[in-house]
Write a protein that holds these residues in place. Structure first.
Motif, mmCIF file in Angstrom:
data_model
loop_
_atom_site.group_PDB
_atom_site.id
_atom_site.type_symbol
_atom_site.label_atom_id
_atom_site.label_comp_id
_atom_site.label_asym_id
_atom_site.label_seq_id
_atom_site.Cartn_x
_atom_site.Cartn_y
_atom_site.Cartn_z
ATOM 1 N N GLU A 114 0.813 -1.218 0.000
ATOM 2 C CA GLU A 114 0.000 0.000 0.000
ATOM 3 C C GLU A 114 0.847 1.269 0.000
ATOM 4 O OE1 GLU A 114 -3.386 0.101 -0.129
ATOM 5 O OE2 GLU A 114 -3.367 -2.075 -0.322
ATOM 6 N N LYS A 115 2.161 1.101 0.091
ATOM 7 C CA LYS A 115 3.086 2.243 0.193
ATOM 8 C C LYS A 115 2.679 3.152 1.347
ATOM 9 C CE LYS A 115 4.531 2.253 -4.642
ATOM 10 N NZ LYS A 115 4.376 0.882 -4.839
ATOM 11 N N ASN A 116 2.364 2.507 2.472
ATOM 12 C CA ASN A 116 1.923 3.229 3.661
ATOM 13 C C ASN A 116 2.761 2.776 4.854
ATOM 14 O OD1 ASN A 116 0.685 4.392 5.828
ATOM 15 N ND2 ASN A 116 -1.329 3.522 5.456
ATOM 16 N N PRO A 117 3.857 3.486 5.160
ATOM 17 C CA PRO A 117 4.710 3.077 6.285
ATOM 18 C C PRO A 117 4.049 3.266 7.648
ATOM 19 C CG PRO A 117 5.452 5.162 5.409
ATOM 20 C CD PRO A 117 4.362 4.670 4.489
ATOM 21 N N ASN A 118 2.903 3.924 7.696
ATOM 22 C CA ASN A 118 2.215 4.146 8.968
ATOM 23 C C ASN A 118 1.116 3.127 9.230
ATOM 24 O OD1 ASN A 118 3.721 6.429 9.747
ATOM 25 N ND2 ASN A 118 2.566 7.639 8.272
ATOM 26 N N PHE A 119 1.034 2.088 8.429
ATOM 27 C CA PHE A 119 0.070 1.017 8.656
ATOM 28 C C PHE A 119 0.412 0.364 9.995
ATOM 29 C CE2 PHE A 119 -2.107 -3.015 7.863
ATOM 30 C CZ PHE A 119 -3.263 -2.567 7.250
ATOM 31 N N LEU A 120 -0.581 0.134 10.850
ATOM 32 C CA LEU A 120 -0.342 -0.301 12.222
ATOM 33 C C LEU A 120 -0.693 -1.756 12.470
ATOM 34 C CD1 LEU A 120 -1.913 2.745 14.090
ATOM 35 C CD2 LEU A 120 0.502 2.343 13.635
ATOM 36 N N TYR A 121 -0.022 -2.315 13.443
ATOM 37 C CA TYR A 121 -0.380 -3.623 13.995
ATOM 38 C C TYR A 121 -1.004 -3.325 15.347
ATOM 39 C CZ TYR A 121 0.103 -8.343 15.915
ATOM 40 O OH TYR A 121 -0.139 -9.568 16.475
ATOM 41 N N TYR A 122 -2.277 -3.621 15.495
ATOM 42 C CA TYR A 122 -3.021 -3.256 16.688
ATOM 43 C C TYR A 122 -3.391 -4.533 17.439
ATOM 44 C CZ TYR A 122 -6.920 -1.402 19.423
ATOM 45 O OH TYR A 122 -7.764 -1.072 20.444
ATOM 46 N N ILE A 123 -2.863 -4.690 18.648
ATOM 47 C CA ILE A 123 -3.171 -5.899 19.411
ATOM 48 C C ILE A 123 -4.065 -5.612 20.610
ATOM 49 C CG2 ILE A 123 -1.223 -7.250 18.601
ATOM 50 C CD1 ILE A 123 0.237 -6.685 21.154
ATOM 51 N N GLY A 124 -4.874 -4.582 20.469
ATOM 52 C CA GLY A 124 -5.962 -4.371 21.412
ATOM 53 C C GLY A 124 -5.595 -3.664 22.697
ATOM 54 N N TYR A 125 -6.462 -3.824 23.648
ATOM 55 C CA TYR A 125 -6.332 -3.146 24.928
ATOM 56 C C TYR A 125 -5.181 -3.710 25.747
ATOM 57 C CZ TYR A 125 -10.797 -0.899 24.175
ATOM 58 O OH TYR A 125 -11.796 -0.134 23.667
ATOM 59 N N TYR A 126 -4.630 -2.846 26.562
ATOM 60 C CA TYR A 126 -3.626 -3.258 27.537
ATOM 61 C C TYR A 126 -4.113 -2.756 28.887
ATOM 62 C CZ TYR A 126 0.635 -3.476 30.255
ATOM 63 O OH TYR A 126 1.554 -3.749 31.232
ATOM 64 N N VAL A 127 -4.366 -3.666 29.787
ATOM 65 C CA VAL A 127 -4.762 -3.319 31.151
ATOM 66 C C VAL A 127 -3.607 -3.751 32.042
ATOM 67 C CG1 VAL A 127 -6.448 -3.642 32.991
ATOM 68 C CG2 VAL A 127 -7.195 -3.616 30.599
ATOM 69 N N HIS A 128 -2.934 -2.796 32.626
ATOM 70 C CA HIS A 128 -1.686 -3.042 33.339
ATOM 71 C C HIS A 128 -1.836 -4.029 34.491
ATOM 72 C CE1 HIS A 128 2.433 -2.194 34.393
ATOM 73 N NE2 HIS A 128 2.078 -1.921 35.630
ATOM 74 N N ASN A 129 -2.939 -3.992 35.195
ATOM 75 C CA ASN A 129 -3.129 -4.890 36.344
ATOM 76 C C ASN A 129 -3.553 -6.303 35.951
ATOM 77 O OD1 ASN A 129 -2.421 -2.874 38.094
ATOM 78 N ND2 ASN A 129 -4.518 -2.235 38.474
ATOM 79 N N ASN A 130 -3.749 -6.552 34.671
ATOM 80 C CA ASN A 130 -4.145 -7.873 34.198
ATOM 81 C C ASN A 130 -2.893 -8.634 33.762
ATOM 82 O OD1 ASN A 130 -4.981 -10.081 32.625
ATOM 83 N ND2 ASN A 130 -6.825 -9.024 31.967
ATOM 84 N N GLN A 131 -2.500 -9.629 34.544
ATOM 85 C CA GLN A 131 -1.278 -10.391 34.260
ATOM 86 C C GLN A 131 -1.314 -11.053 32.887
ATOM 87 O OE1 GLN A 131 1.568 -10.544 36.080
ATOM 88 N NE2 GLN A 131 0.678 -9.044 37.457
ATOM 89 N N GLN A 132 -2.485 -11.442 32.425
ATOM 90 C CA GLN A 132 -2.585 -12.108 31.130
ATOM 91 C C GLN A 132 -2.270 -11.175 29.967
ATOM 92 O OE1 GLN A 132 -6.548 -13.754 31.426
ATOM 93 N NE2 GLN A 132 -5.704 -15.757 31.951
ATOM 94 N N MET A 133 -2.242 -9.879 30.197
ATOM 95 C CA MET A 133 -1.930 -8.927 29.130
ATOM 96 C C MET A 133 -0.469 -8.498 29.136
ATOM 97 S SD MET A 133 -5.149 -6.481 28.674
ATOM 98 C CE MET A 133 -6.712 -7.131 28.157
ATOM 99 N N ARG A 134 0.294 -8.927 30.102
ATOM 100 C CA ARG A 134 1.690 -8.504 30.202
ATOM 101 C C ARG A 134 2.534 -8.958 29.014
ATOM 102 N NH1 ARG A 134 3.119 -6.483 35.575
ATOM 103 N NH2 ARG A 134 1.176 -5.484 36.171
ATOM 104 N N TYR A 135 2.114 -10.010 28.319
ATOM 105 C CA TYR A 135 2.879 -10.475 27.157
ATOM 106 C C TYR A 135 3.013 -9.390 26.100
ATOM 107 C CZ TYR A 135 -1.260 -10.825 24.213
ATOM 108 O OH TYR A 135 -2.372 -10.521 23.462
ATOM 109 N N LYS A 136 2.089 -8.434 26.078
ATOM 110 C CA LYS A 136 2.114 -7.391 25.057
ATOM 111 C C LYS A 136 3.329 -6.481 25.184
ATOM 112 C CE LYS A 136 -2.841 -7.502 24.421
ATOM 113 N NZ LYS A 136 -4.069 -6.762 24.217
ATOM 114 N N ARG A 137 4.000 -6.517 26.321
ATOM 115 C CA ARG A 137 5.203 -5.703 26.519
ATOM 116 C C ARG A 137 6.348 -6.128 25.607
ATOM 117 N NH1 ARG A 137 6.202 -5.240 32.996
ATOM 118 N NH2 ARG A 137 4.201 -4.333 33.550
ATOM 119 N N GLN A 138 6.347 -7.376 25.147
ATOM 120 C CA GLN A 138 7.486 -7.872 24.390
ATOM 121 C C GLN A 138 7.512 -7.400 22.938
ATOM 122 O OE1 GLN A 138 7.538 -12.141 24.303
ATOM 123 N NE2 GLN A 138 5.444 -12.296 23.593
#
Length: 144
Positions: free
Chosen positions: A49-73
């Motif tokens: 698409e010649k669009n360097p600003n195309f994003l990868y969006y992996i949703g919400y991050y809730v800091h107190n939810n341990q199951q979401m901590r993987y998103k930090r990597q």
């Protein structure tokens, strides 16, 4: 079938909304494999698409939810701060801020010279659940 991903292709991003795997396959880290494949899809779409600003969006991050901590990597990444209505880097400073106050602004607000020393009480009452996109042109997959 060992696992599957639910993805939405939107005009400016690939949204990875959900990934499911068989519990006995946990050691295979299929979620990481899926995320890396999705990042590659985003890179290819950005180039096509010649669009360097195309994003990868992996949703919400809730800091107190341990199951979401993987998103930090996944880095580089940004979180949306609803208080400042802007994107901020998802870095160590942001993590320290969330550790101190998971329901407040992600960055200290700019202080005018004659600022009020009393913080805005609405900051403590709002729930923070910022989003976590990764820019396709710099998406990694390594640990942050």
């Amino acid at each position: 079938l060992v696992g599957f991903a639910v993805l939405d292709l939107l005009p400016m991003c690939l949204y990875s909304s959900y990934f499911v795997w068989r519990p006995e396959a946990k050691k295979l880290t299929l979620g990481v494999l899926s995320a890396l494949e999705e990042i590659e899809i985003v890179r290819k779409l950005a180039m096509a698409e010649k669009n360097p600003n195309f994003l990868y969006y992996i949703g919400y991050y809730v800091h107190n939810n341990q199951q979401m901590r993987y998103k930090r990597q996944y880095a580089p990444a940004e979180l949306f701060c609803p208080f400042q209505r802007s994107w901020v880097p998802f870095d160590e400073a942001t993590i320290r801020t969330l550790d101190a106050n998971p329901h407040g602004p992600l960055r200290p607000p700019p202080q005018p010279h004659d600022s009020n020393p009393n913080p805005n009480p609405s900051h403590a009452s709002m729930v923070l659940s910022p989003c976590h996109p990764t820019r396709a042109d710099a998406a990694g997959g390594g640990a942050a």
